[in-house]
Enzyme design. Structure first.
Site, mmCIF file in Angstrom:
data_model
loop_
_atom_site.group_PDB
_atom_site.id
_atom_site.type_symbol
_atom_site.label_atom_id
_atom_site.label_comp_id
_atom_site.label_asym_id
_atom_site.label_seq_id
_atom_site.Cartn_x
_atom_site.Cartn_y
_atom_site.Cartn_z
ATOM 1 N N ASN A 169 -25.009 43.269 63.762
ATOM 2 C CA ASN A 169 -24.859 44.729 63.677
ATOM 3 C C ASN A 169 -23.757 45.204 62.734
ATOM 4 O O ASN A 169 -23.818 46.329 62.240
ATOM 5 C CB ASN A 169 -24.700 45.356 65.074
ATOM 6 C CG ASN A 169 -23.441 44.905 65.768
ATOM 7 O OD1 ASN A 169 -22.848 43.910 65.393
ATOM 8 N ND2 ASN A 169 -23.028 45.642 66.782
ATOM 9 N N GLU A 264 -15.764 38.023 71.144
ATOM 10 C CA GLU A 264 -16.074 39.419 71.455
ATOM 11 C C GLU A 264 -17.554 39.455 71.766
ATOM 12 O O GLU A 264 -18.391 39.284 70.884
ATOM 13 C CB GLU A 264 -15.761 40.327 70.254
ATOM 14 C CG GLU A 264 -14.288 40.469 69.958
ATOM 15 C CD GLU A 264 -13.492 41.158 71.052
ATOM 16 O OE1 GLU A 264 -14.095 41.875 71.873
ATOM 17 O OE2 GLU A 264 -12.271 40.965 71.099
ATOM 18 N N CYS A 298 -21.693 47.145 70.242
ATOM 19 C CA CYS A 298 -21.172 46.642 71.513
ATOM 20 C C CYS A 298 -20.409 47.754 72.217
ATOM 21 O O CYS A 298 -20.317 47.768 73.437
ATOM 22 C CB CYS A 298 -20.298 45.425 71.279
ATOM 23 S SG CYS A 298 -18.950 45.779 70.182
HETATM 24 N N1 NDP Z 1 -18.109 42.655 71.589
HETATM 25 C C1 NDP Z 1 -18.463 42.824 70.335
HETATM 26 O O1 NDP Z 1 -17.621 43.081 69.472
HETATM 27 C C2 NDP Z 1 -19.908 42.738 69.928
HETATM 28 C C3 NDP Z 1 -20.881 42.212 70.736
HETATM 29 N N2 NDP Z 1 -22.166 42.127 70.302
HETATM 30 C C4 NDP Z 1 -23.165 41.568 71.191
HETATM 31 O O2 NDP Z 1 -24.025 40.723 70.434
HETATM 32 C C5 NDP Z 1 -25.363 40.870 70.824
HETATM 33 C C6 NDP Z 1 -26.252 41.184 69.663
HETATM 34 O O3 NDP Z 1 -25.850 40.532 68.512
HETATM 35 P P1 NDP Z 1 -26.608 39.223 68.000
HETATM 36 O O4 NDP Z 1 -26.234 39.038 66.554
HETATM 37 O O5 NDP Z 1 -28.045 39.295 68.323
HETATM 38 O O6 NDP Z 1 -25.887 38.133 68.919
HETATM 39 P P2 NDP Z 1 -26.140 36.566 68.998
HETATM 40 O O7 NDP Z 1 -25.180 36.060 69.991
HETATM 41 O O8 NDP Z 1 -27.554 36.241 69.132
HETATM 42 O O9 NDP Z 1 -25.725 36.059 67.526
HETATM 43 C C7 NDP Z 1 -24.424 36.190 67.047
HETATM 44 C C8 NDP Z 1 -24.189 35.132 65.994
HETATM 45 O O10 NDP Z 1 -24.283 33.833 66.587
HETATM 46 C C9 NDP Z 1 -25.148 33.006 65.814
HETATM 47 N N3 NDP Z 1 -25.704 31.990 66.678
HETATM 48 C C10 NDP Z 1 -26.890 31.961 67.330
HETATM 49 N N4 NDP Z 1 -27.006 30.818 68.051
HETATM 50 C C11 NDP Z 1 -25.873 30.121 67.843
HETATM 51 C C12 NDP Z 1 -25.386 28.879 68.316
HETATM 52 N N5 NDP Z 1 -26.070 28.104 69.152
HETATM 53 N N6 NDP Z 1 -24.175 28.483 67.901
HETATM 54 C C13 NDP Z 1 -23.437 29.225 67.073
HETATM 55 N N7 NDP Z 1 -23.848 30.420 66.582
HETATM 56 C C14 NDP Z 1 -25.043 30.863 66.969
HETATM 57 C C15 NDP Z 1 -26.130 33.985 65.239
HETATM 58 O O11 NDP Z 1 -26.816 33.422 64.141
HETATM 59 P P3 NDP Z 1 -28.382 33.749 63.884
HETATM 60 O O12 NDP Z 1 -28.428 35.183 63.525
HETATM 61 O O13 NDP Z 1 -28.742 32.849 62.793
HETATM 62 O O14 NDP Z 1 -29.095 33.455 65.172
HETATM 63 C C16 NDP Z 1 -25.202 35.124 64.860
HETATM 64 O O15 NDP Z 1 -24.526 34.835 63.667
HETATM 65 C C17 NDP Z 1 -25.339 41.959 71.865
HETATM 66 O O16 NDP Z 1 -25.367 41.367 73.126
HETATM 67 C C18 NDP Z 1 -24.010 42.647 71.678
HETATM 68 O O17 NDP Z 1 -23.453 43.228 72.789
HETATM 69 C C19 NDP Z 1 -22.519 42.549 69.083
HETATM 70 C C20 NDP Z 1 -21.606 43.102 68.252
HETATM 71 C C21 NDP Z 1 -20.232 43.238 68.613
HETATM 72 O O1 3PG Z 2 -19.837 45.160 66.833
HETATM 73 C C1 3PG Z 2 -19.703 46.222 67.386
HETATM 74 O O2 3PG Z 2 -20.596 46.790 67.969
HETATM 75 C C2 3PG Z 2 -18.372 46.794 67.155
HETATM 76 O O3 3PG Z 2 -17.387 45.900 67.141
HETATM 77 C C3 3PG Z 2 -18.197 48.186 67.432
HETATM 78 O O4 3PG Z 2 -17.567 48.761 66.376
HETATM 79 P P1 3PG Z 2 -17.527 50.344 66.315
HETATM 80 O O5 3PG Z 2 -16.995 50.812 67.614
HETATM 81 O O6 3PG Z 2 -16.622 50.648 65.170
HETATM 82 O O7 3PG Z 2 -18.931 50.798 66.075
#
Ligand code: NDP
Ligand code: 3PG
Length: 496
Positions: A169, A264, A298
């Site tokens: 994202n 995170e 997130c």
């Molecule tokens: N707290 C925060 O700051 C944030 C939290 N999120 C959370 O993330 C989720 C959505 O994001 P999303 O990108 O789909 O999350 P994922 O956990 O699916 O993926 C995050 C990253 O991990 C990689 N990945 C996948 N499998 C593995 C593995 N086994 N080992 C190491 N890396 C791996 C992915 O690569 P690939 O794409 O190649 O699968 C991607 O680069 C939501 O649940 C959201 O809440 C999202 C943004 C911010």
């Molecule tokens: O990955 C996310 O969703 C963020 O860390 C949130 O960032 P934002 O609050 O600036 O949208």
């Protein structure tokens, strides 16, 4: 245009190269990974599917490059980061274009992400110069039984090789929020970009390449996380992992070795609305907080907990604002754009169906075309519905009516997540008490949850994370303390 001009060397035929040892390379796997455009649902870009051998090589060069980088003066490291930040901002257009095509980020927001990333890199360079330029000096006679015979000098030293894994994202912003602190602190960095967002990341990495960072200091290894993720996160060459994403982070934490972790993860950010709240302000923040980037943040508002007495009025206000949201392709800068993948859209639909079956009130008709889901407000949601607890990561927002503030706090604290939350009231004393009672990493008073400004601490508790981000905290997390103690033969006191 993505992959052209200064970026033409990062692509060969229609597949983007990966970056290692200061060069753009084609993987020996002969395989590529398709990046599907969420809007057209067709393959838009392809990236290399890197092999384990290529990961090993990147780790070796990262280890060697880090040794000389740690000997590079701090001001020079900062100078290079400032240069990279400027190049990044100069090339915001092609990078933003990739974000539009790979993750359907609305065009203007995509540009904002790149500019914010450049600012983050510059701020990090400045903050690094300040905080890493200082150490501590301790004297021994403050501890009982000691004379002043020992002087302790401490400084912050790098960890080694940092592995950075951002989510889809904010692929660029959440990559640089790991890269810049790692580099200023004297570490080297291996980036595994998210598959959706990989091309934007490769462009961003090229900006660092153009800035002239030493060979091998930064690598960008592409491939599916499900295929190379474990190999990367369990690699013995990794000295620190900074990860942002979903539950994947929990399993990485269980598998990683004895190294510092910055995680995170997901959130179910609650918005508690009291009877005295300014409901126009609340409605505006629910729209911004719940629906920007189609809820795929997130820090999105993911559940509204509103006092029954003001619920009807608030729901009406939010409904009328939802009706004004534009829905369509990211190129047209619509408010609501297609969610990242078909599986994500299916998951969101599952939550909506469950809520329907259990009797939630639909404030709009549920509508979906491909990955595009129209914004939906669900009223009268009850705790037995999945949407009350699960994170849709889409434009669907549940409203739970509460009879007391305690009920709201109880719902918030019963969640396995604890990223952010917010409370709306004109009574600052109540707001403080509620903030203290909420089990979440940050509570916003009278505004929707948000990570920025990017130097603020950003952290989740429970399943929402380990450690704290934000520029200063990330720099500190990517260092360790080294002490040198001077032992004097006789006590020596500084005289006034
Ligand atoms: N707290 C925060 O700051 C944030 C939290 N999120 C959370 O993330 C989720 C959505 O994001 P999303 O990108 O789909 O999350 P994922 O956990 O699916 O993926 C995050 C990253 O991990 C990689 N990945 C996948 N499998 C593995 C593995 N086994 N080992 C190491 N890396 C791996 C992915 O690569 P690939 O794409 O190649 O699968 C991607 O680069 C939501 O649940 C959201 O809440 C999202 C943004 C911010
Ligand atoms: O990955 C996310 O969703 C963020 O860390 C949130 O960032 P934002 O609050 O600036 O949208």
């Amino acid at each position: 245009m993505a992959g052209s001009g200064v970026f033409s060397e990062i692509i060969e035929s229609d597949v983007f190269k990966y970056y290692a040892d200061g060069e753009w390379k084609i993987s020996s796997s002969g395989k590529s990974v398709a990046i599907v455009n969420p809007t057209t649902r067709k393959t838009h870009y392809k990236v290399q599917a890197c092999t384990q051998e290529e990961v090993n090589k990147a780790m070796e060069t990262a280890k060697a490059a880090q040794k000389s980088w740690a000997k590079t003066p701090l001001w020079k490291r900062a100078e290079l980061l400032h240069k990279a930040a400027a190049i990044l901002k100069d090339h915001k257009a092609p990078i933003a274009e990739a974000l539009v095509k790979e993750i359907a980020k609305p065009a203007k927001d995509a540009v904002t992400e790149v500019v914010r990333s450049g600012d983050l890199v510059s701020y990090c360079a400045e903050e690094g110069v300040r905080i890493l330029g200082q150490g501590a000096f301790l004297v021994s006679d403050s501890f009982p039984g000691n004379e002043r015979t020992k002087y302790c000098l401490t400084s912050k030293i790098p960890l080694g090789v940092v592995l950075a894994i951002p989510p889809f994202n904010y692929p660029v912003n959440l990559a640089v929020s790991k890269i810049a602190p790692a580099l200023i602190a004297g570490n080297s960095l291996v980036l595994k970009p998210p598959t959706q967002g990989a091309v934007a990341c490769l462009h961003m990495v090229h900006c660092f390449h153009l800035a002239g960072f030493p060979k091998g200091l930064i690598s960008c290894i592409t491939g599916k996380g499900s295929e190379i993720g474990d190999f990367l996160t369990m690699h013995p060459g990794v000295n620190c992992i900074s990860f942002t994403g979903g539950d994947t982070g929990i399993s990485i934490s269980k598998k990683a070795g004895m190294i510092p972790l910055q995680m995170e993860l997901g959130g179910k950010d609650a918005c508690i609305v009291l009877e005295d709240a300014d409901l126009d302000l609340v409605a505006a923040n629910i729209i911004k907080g719940g629906f920007s980037y189609s809820g795929q943040r997130c820090t999105a508002v993911k559940v509204v907990l509103v006092m029954e007495s003001v619920a009807d009025t608030l729901v009406e206000k939010v409904k009328s604002k939802v009706a004004k949201l534009t829905v369509g392709p990211p190129e047209d800068d619509c408010d609501i754009t297609p969610v990242v993948s078909e599986s994500s859209a299916n998951f969101i639909e599952g939550l909506v169906k469950d809520a329907k079956q259990k009797g939630a009130t639909f404030c709009q008709e549920y509508k979906r075309e491909g990955n595009l889901i129209w914004p939906l407000l669900l009223d009268h949601v009850r705790p037995d519905m999945r949407i009350a607890w699960e994170e849709p990561f889409g434009p669907v927002l549940p409203v739970i009516r509460i009879g007391s503030v305690e009920e709201g706090i109880h719902h918030c604290n019963a969640s396995n997540f604890g990223l952010q939350g917010c409370v709306f009231t004109k009574d600052i004393n109540k707001a403080m008490l509620i903030s203290d009672a909420m089990e979440s990493g940050t509570v916003q008073i009278n505004s929707a949850p948000a990570r920025g400004p990017d130097h603020f601490p950003f952290q989740g508790i429970k399943d929402s994370g380990i450690g704290s981000q934000g520029i200063t905290n990330s720099i500190n997390m990517m260092t360790k303390v080294k002490s040198t103690v001077i032992n004097l033969p006789t006590p020596s006191y500084t005289m006034g």
